[in-house]
Each structure stands twice: as structure tokens, then as C-alpha cells.
Motif scaffolding. Structure first.
Motif, PDB file in Angstrom:
ATOM      1  N   LEU A 111       0.831  -1.195   0.000  1.00 26.70           N
ATOM      2  CA  LEU A 111       0.000   0.000   0.000  1.00 26.70           C
ATOM      3  C   LEU A 111       0.870   1.251   0.000  1.00 26.70           C
ATOM      4  CD1 LEU A 111      -2.609  -1.060   2.715  1.00 26.70           C
ATOM      5  CD2 LEU A 111      -2.775  -1.317   0.241  1.00 26.70           C
ATOM      6  N   GLY A 112       0.406   2.284  -0.699  1.00 25.09           N
ATOM      7  CA  GLY A 112       1.046   3.592  -0.669  1.00 25.09           C
ATOM      8  C   GLY A 112       2.389   3.675  -1.363  1.00 25.09           C
ATOM      9  N   ALA A 113       2.614   2.877  -2.384  1.00 18.33           N
ATOM     10  CA  ALA A 113       3.894   2.891  -3.090  1.00 18.33           C
ATOM     11  C   ALA A 113       3.919   4.026  -4.115  1.00 18.33           C
ATOM     12  CB  ALA A 113       4.130   1.561  -3.797  1.00 18.33           C
ATOM     13  N   PRO A 114       4.868   4.959  -4.001  1.00 16.68           N
ATOM     14  CA  PRO A 114       4.989   6.005  -5.025  1.00 16.68           C
ATOM     15  C   PRO A 114       5.391   5.364  -6.357  1.00 16.68           C
ATOM     16  CG  PRO A 114       6.267   6.554  -3.060  1.00 16.68           C
ATOM     17  CD  PRO A 114       5.820   5.138  -2.914  1.00 16.68           C
ATOM     18  N   VAL A 115       4.745   5.791  -7.426  1.00 19.88           N
ATOM     19  CA  VAL A 115       5.012   5.207  -8.743  1.00 19.88           C
ATOM     20  C   VAL A 115       4.881   6.274  -9.821  1.00 19.88           C
ATOM     21  CG1 VAL A 115       2.618   4.464  -9.134  1.00 19.88           C
ATOM     22  CG2 VAL A 115       4.471   3.238 -10.259  1.00 19.88           C
TER      23      VAL A 115
END
Length: 149
Positions: A111-115
């Protein structure tokens, strides 16, 4: 507490008891849109209103585009279905990891992975990725991309 599920097509949330109500133990499709399968969340998760949903098989190939997918990428289902999600969306995670592969291999949420999303023919855009494994015999994952503000 009942397990929570989310429909990748329309974003409708349901509980385990709603999905198996009646005499059959087979899970029902989404009550709102009829999409045939849903993803178990295991915790309280609410996607942003502008989030885009992509459903992938056990190899990471897109099998369905849900709510917000066209708005985020400009790509219709006919250009996406059957192709690797990381390739077609040009996913580059901020920490350099391949979170799609990790979720598929280990069956864990991310969850919440910058991409950075760089869909074909589009300019790069920043987003946050939430990835959920499919907890069934077929495997796969749900990718939810929320555009950065």
C-alpha cells in the motif's frame, strides 16, 4: 468482523456475508455492476474517487480495466487486455522495486507505493499504487492507482 471486498470495476465495497448470502457458498458477482469477481481487502480500505483499477492474472497481465482506468491512462481495454501491466502502464516505482512481481510471488499487499505511470503515448504522471493479491486458486492481483495531487 466480516472480511471486506472491493469490486475492481466500480469500486463498490461489500462484506463476506453479503457475497455468500443465500443457499450457495459460491461468491456472488458485484451487486452494483455484476462484475464476476472481487478482491478481499483484509482491512479498512477506501480508494480515492479518482483512483484507477486494473485487474491482473497470476502472470501480471491485465485481464480487466475498471473504474478510472481510461481517465488515468487514455488507453481503452482493447489496447491493454492481455498485456503485462508494468509494461503497458510504464510503471516505475520510487524505490526501484517491482512491487507487481512481489505481490504476485509472495501474496502480500503493498500500500502507498509512489510510482511513475507512463502509459503508451502519454506523458509521465506521478501516482500512488496500492496492490492487493488475489486470495484464490487462480492468483493475480488488483492494482489501484491514485493520481498524485
Amino acid at each position: 468482523m466480516a472480511h471486506l471486498f472491493i469490486c475492481p470495476s466500480c469500486g463498490t465495497r461489500s462484506t463476506q456475508t453479503e457475497r455468500t448470502a443465500g443457499f450457495s457458498k459460491r461468491a456472488k458477482p458485484c451487486a452494483k455492476c455484476g462484475f464476476p469477481f472481487q478482491f478481499e481487502l483484509l482491512d479498512d480500505y477506501y480508494p480515492a474517487p479518482n483512483a484507477a483499477f486494473f485487474t491482473c492474472d497470476q502472470k501480471g497481465n491485465v485481464i480487466a480495466c475498471g473504474r478510472g482506468s481510461f481517465e488515468l491512462t487514455g488507453l481503452g481495454e482493447e489496447r491493454v487486455i492481455g498485456r503485462p501491466v508494468s509494461e503497458v502502464l510504464g510503471l516505475r516505482f520510487g524505490d526501484g522495486a517491482d512491487h507487481v512481481e512481489t505481490v504476485l510471488e509472495w501474496g502480500v499487499r503493498k500500500l502507498g507505493a509512489p510510482v511513475q505511470v507512463n502509459a503508451e503515448g502519454d506523458l509521465p504522471a506521478k501516482a500512488t499504487a496500492d496492490l492487493f493479491p488475489a486470495y484464490d486458486d487462480d492468483g493475480g492481483l488488483l492494482l489501484v492507482l491514485t493520481p498524485a495531487g
